[in-house]
Enzyme design. Structure first.
Site, short mmCIF file in Angstrom:
data_model
loop_
_atom_site.label_atom_id
_atom_site.label_comp_id
_atom_site.label_asym_id
_atom_site.label_seq_id
_atom_site.Cartn_x
_atom_site.Cartn_y
_atom_site.Cartn_z
N ARG A 169 0.82 -1.22 0.00
CA ARG A 169 0.00 0.00 0.00
C ARG A 169 0.85 1.27 0.00
NH1 ARG A 169 -3.17 -3.19 3.51
NH2 ARG A 169 -2.19 -2.26 5.35
N ASP B 220 27.83 1.16 -10.37
CA ASP B 220 28.03 1.78 -9.04
C ASP B 220 29.43 1.45 -8.54
OD1 ASP B 220 26.77 3.52 -7.22
OD2 ASP B 220 26.45 1.90 -5.80
#
Length: 242
Positions: free
Chosen positions: A96, A142
């Site tokens: 949610r 990275d």
């Protein structure tokens, strides 16, 4: 950086972080050339920075951020077209509260960068990202200075980092970048069953698209002849520049 979230700095030193500051941005751009900037879009004043960067032709990527899905969507609607190392140093994906990661995967116009070193993402996560965003996944390394150098002690941005078993960690055992090389990232993506042509595109054409550099990342007459030649095992045979 330096306009990153205090909550999602990763290994970045807090002393280097700054709140959005148009005058500082002008100084940074003046020290350029700057081609891309990562920022946290939820910070007060970030909208103005996004506008200034896009006007200057600088690609903007959301990252090191605690942005909600709504805040991320506002940045994408404003013109941001990339996410820095998806899932890492950002608000976790929840059913949610999907955050930046969920907002980016739900769209068709945002490139998601992933660090495919077997450490930053689980294999299942990488497969899910590809199934959701094939054609707009960009491989990034990275990489820190330790890449290709083996285990040991190194320095990143003035901070001591340790590479153990091929994993770079800083103070507090926080991941401190990666020792991944780009050819390893391509091999790892291909190893997930992704066709080689698409794996190569994730390291070439897709990143070039983020930077709006249509002449890079592909082979055609008249384009820059910077080539990496691989053998059948995807080992680098030679590199041709210019």
């Amino acid at each position: 950086g330096p306009f990153l979230s205090k909550k999602r700095l990763g290994v970045h030193p807090p002393s280097a972080r700054r709140d959005p500051d148009p005058a500082l941005l002008d100084r940074l751009l003046g020290a350029g050339p700057v081609k891309m900037m990562t920022l946290a879009p939820e910070l007060p004043g970030a909208d103005e920075l996004i506008d200034k960067l896009l006007f200057a032709g600088v690609a903007v990527s959301c990252g090191h951020t605690d942005a909600t899905a709504e805040e991320a969507a506002e940045a994408f609607d404003r013109g941001v077209r990339a996410v820095t190392h998806l899932f890492n140093a950002m608000r976790p994906f929840r059913h949610r509260d999907p955050g930046l990661a969920g907002a980016a995967l739900a769209r068709d116009d945002v490139v998601v960068q992933i660090i495919l070193d077997g450490v930053h993402l689980a294999e299942e996560t990488a497969r899910m990202v590809w199934k959701s965003a094939a054609g707009r996944v960009a491989l990034v390394t990275d990489a820190v200075a330790a890449a290709g150098m083996g285990d040991g002690s190194y320095v990143l941005g003035g901070s001591a980092i340790e590479v153990r078993d091929g994993v770079a960690r800083g103070p507090g055992d926080v991941l401190a970048g990666s020792v991944l090389t780009m050819i390893e990232a391509v091999r790892n993506l291909h190893g997930l069953g992704i066709p080689l042509e698409q794996a190569v595109a994730a390291a070439t054409q897709v990143p070039a698209r983020v930077l709006a550099r249509s002449g890079l990342g592909r082979l055609a007459p008249g384009l820059p002849a910077d080539l990496v030649v691989l053998d059948d095992n995807l080992e680098i045979e030679r590199v041709c520049v210019g």
